[in-house]
Each structure stands twice: as C-alpha cells, then as structure tokens.
Design a protein around this motif. Structure first.
Motif, PDB file in Angstrom:
ATOM      1  N   LEU A  23       0.813  -1.206   0.000  1.00 49.18           N
ATOM      2  CA  LEU A  23       0.000   0.000   0.000  1.00 49.18           C
ATOM      3  C   LEU A  23       0.852   1.264   0.000  1.00 49.18           C
ATOM      4  O   LEU A  23       1.965   1.282   0.531  1.00 49.18           O
ATOM      5  CB  LEU A  23      -0.909   0.006   1.232  1.00 49.18           C
ATOM      6  N   ILE A  24       0.311   2.317  -0.586  1.00 46.19           N
ATOM      7  CA  ILE A  24       0.923   3.640  -0.511  1.00 46.19           C
ATOM      8  C   ILE A  24       0.308   4.363   0.686  1.00 46.19           C
ATOM      9  O   ILE A  24      -0.899   4.616   0.699  1.00 46.19           O
ATOM     10  CB  ILE A  24       0.666   4.447  -1.795  1.00 46.19           C
ATOM     11  N   PRO A  25       1.093   4.666   1.725  1.00 43.15           N
ATOM     12  CA  PRO A  25       0.530   5.330   2.908  1.00 43.15           C
ATOM     13  C   PRO A  25      -0.114   6.663   2.547  1.00 43.15           C
ATOM     14  O   PRO A  25       0.423   7.439   1.749  1.00 43.15           O
ATOM     15  CB  PRO A  25       1.749   5.526   3.813  1.00 43.15           C
ATOM     16  N   ASP A  47       3.983  -1.516   3.162  1.00 41.49           N
ATOM     17  CA  ASP A  47       3.971  -0.372   2.256  1.00 41.49           C
ATOM     18  C   ASP A  47       4.769  -0.730   1.001  1.00 41.49           C
ATOM     19  O   ASP A  47       5.444  -1.759   0.932  1.00 41.49           O
ATOM     20  CB  ASP A  47       4.491   0.896   2.929  1.00 41.49           C
ATOM     21  N   THR A  48       4.672   0.114  -0.010  1.00 44.96           N
ATOM     22  CA  THR A  48       5.222  -0.230  -1.322  1.00 44.96           C
ATOM     23  C   THR A  48       6.745  -0.346  -1.322  1.00 44.96           C
ATOM     24  O   THR A  48       7.314  -0.938  -2.246  1.00 44.96           O
ATOM     25  CB  THR A  48       4.799   0.809  -2.366  1.00 44.96           C
ATOM     26  N   SER A  49       7.421   0.172  -0.296  1.00 47.78           N
ATOM     27  CA  SER A  49       8.880   0.038  -0.248  1.00 47.78           C
ATOM     28  C   SER A  49       9.298  -1.417  -0.067  1.00 47.78           C
ATOM     29  O   SER A  49      10.436  -1.788  -0.352  1.00 47.78           O
ATOM     30  CB  SER A  49       9.450   0.880   0.896  1.00 47.78           C
ATOM     31  N   ALA A  50       8.373  -2.254   0.408  1.00 50.29           N
ATOM     32  CA  ALA A  50       8.669  -3.673   0.619  1.00 50.29           C
ATOM     33  C   ALA A  50       8.083  -4.551  -0.481  1.00 50.29           C
ATOM     34  O   ALA A  50       8.055  -5.771  -0.351  1.00 50.29           O
ATOM     35  CB  ALA A  50       8.122  -4.120   1.971  1.00 50.29           C
ATOM     36  N   ALA A  51       7.632  -3.936  -1.567  1.00 49.59           N
ATOM     37  CA  ALA A  51       6.975  -4.699  -2.629  1.00 49.59           C
ATOM     38  C   ALA A  51       7.915  -5.721  -3.254  1.00 49.59           C
ATOM     39  O   ALA A  51       9.115  -5.479  -3.401  1.00 49.59           O
ATOM     40  CB  ALA A  51       6.461  -3.748  -3.706  1.00 49.59           C
ATOM     41  N   ASN A  58      17.211 -15.261  -1.642  1.00 49.69           N
ATOM     42  CA  ASN A  58      17.618 -14.929  -0.279  1.00 49.69           C
ATOM     43  C   ASN A  58      16.594 -14.038   0.423  1.00 49.69           C
ATOM     44  O   ASN A  58      16.921 -13.347   1.386  1.00 49.69           O
ATOM     45  CB  ASN A  58      18.984 -14.232  -0.294  1.00 49.69           C
ATOM     46  N   ALA A  59      15.386 -14.055  -0.064  1.00 49.73           N
ATOM     47  CA  ALA A  59      14.339 -13.209   0.516  1.00 49.73           C
ATOM     48  C   ALA A  59      14.118 -13.558   1.983  1.00 49.73           C
ATOM     49  O   ALA A  59      14.237 -14.716   2.391  1.00 49.73           O
ATOM     50  CB  ALA A  59      13.044 -13.380  -0.266  1.00 49.73           C
TER      51      ALA A  59
END
Length: 228
Positions: A23-25, A47-51, A58-59
C-alpha cells in the motif's frame, strides 16, 4: 510450508492461501507491517517500499513461515480465551507467549535454520524495561491481550521469552531422552491433546501436557519461566 510439514510430520489443512498487499501510505500516520494468521491462510499488509518486484532466493521469509506455523499452533491447539472469537472486545489470553514464542522458535530456529535468532531473543529480553521485567509470562500475556502492538516492546518480549523457554525445553528434552524426543514432541503433544479433549487447555494443564508429550518431567523449567 514444506519445512513446517516436515517438522510437524503433518499438514492440517487441505490448502493454504496467502494474500499480500502493498500500500501507498496516505500520510505519515499510516504505517504497515503486521500480518494475521487464519485457519488455512494468512494476510500481510506492507507499504510499497517492501513490494516484491522479482524472484529473490535470499528473501527474508521468516514472517511468512511464522504465520503459516500458526495454522498448527494456536489455530488448532490453544489456551483459554483464544476461542470462541470475541467481536465486542479484545479477549484476555494468558498464552500469547506460547502461541507466538513457540511458533517463532520452530519457524526460525528449526525450519529456517537461523540459529542466530537466539541472539535476537536474548537481546530483546535483556533490554526490556522494568515494567515488563516485573511481570510474569502470564501477567505479560494478559497485558499483551490489549497492547501487543500498541507498545511492541510487550509483543517482542512475549514471543522472545516464549521462544527462549522453547529452546531450553528442546535442549533438556533431547538430553534426558538421549535424543529420542525433542521440542517437536511437545508441539505435536498439544495438537494431540486438543484433538482428544476437544477444548482449550487451561493454564495449569500446560506443564502436564508438555511433560506427557516429552516423556520427561519439565516442571522445574516451567516453574523457572513462570517467575518474573
């Protein structure tokens, strides 16, 4: 899921679904990161930074494995207060440390083979504020019933204490049984007990359930970890 199935020796659900949303905060007051387990599924909001934008061998999938693990404990074996679900108010649950800590331990230490996670658990407990240190597992769990995420120091200490208890039990059971049993038997013992009795276990029944499953008396360790 394969790793969890190999650990427990069974898969309790006919299928499993994961729903991840990125999501975009709307503004700085909106943040994400908490997930929720369900009987045959889990949801995760980030949030989208973790998309996820591509395959990464190696996730960091610890949170996913952990929430999958809840399909065994506590969704299919649980203490009083966990069910039936209360819509009107947050239920008071005495065993959040077990639900979270035991599953954290199995997921990270055994399934993901991340032995360094013990350092994290110890650092959380060692740096806990006095108001948390003064509370027993049972008292802290009751506090966490309404404030687990509001003050995540409570949540972190609940699962860290529970995980360290699981680790000590694992070592003790393995040693006393000459390697014939381990903490895995405790986890499956809870599942077997619930299937046989068809109800939530009471707090006072926990040490007997674990001792019976492990084939050794774990009461001394239990009493030690019940003190603040």
């Amino acid at each position: 899921l394969v790793g969890l199935a190999e650990y427990f020796g069974s898969i309790p659900m006919p299928h499993y679904t994961m729903c991840h949303e990125f999501l975009i905060p709307l503004d700085i007051r909106h943040d994400y990161g908490f997930s929720m387990e369900h009987l045959n599924s889990m949801t995760m909001s980030m949030d989208t930074s973790a998309a996820v934008t591509g395959f990464d061998p190696n996730a960091r999938i610890g949170s996913i494995v952990h929430h999958m693990g809840h399909a065994w404990i506590p969704l299919r074996s649980y203490g009083e207060g966990y069910r039936p679900f209360e819509w009107e108010t947050a239920p008071l649950i005495e065993t959040i440390w077990l639900n979270e800590g035991f599953t954290w331990y199995v997921s990270y230490y055994h399934v993901l083979n991340d032995k360094s996670i013990l350092d994290y658990f110890n650092s959380v407990v060692d740096s806990a504020p006095d108001y948390i240190n003064r509370k027993s597992l049972r008292e802290l769990s009751l506090l966490g019933s309404t404030q687990y995420g509001a003050d995540f120091r409570i949540g972190r200490n609940l699962f860290s204490r529970g995980a360290l208890l699981a680790y000590e039990l694992d070592l003790f059971i393995t040693e006393k049984s000459n390697g014939q049993k381990s903490f895995k038997d405790v986890m499956n013992g809870f599942l077997d007990w619930t299937e046989e009795n068809g109800r939530a276990f009471r707090y006072e029944e926990i040490p007997d359930i674990m001792s019976a499953a492990a084939g050794v008396d774990i009461s001394d360790i239990w009493e030690k970890w019940q003190r603040p």
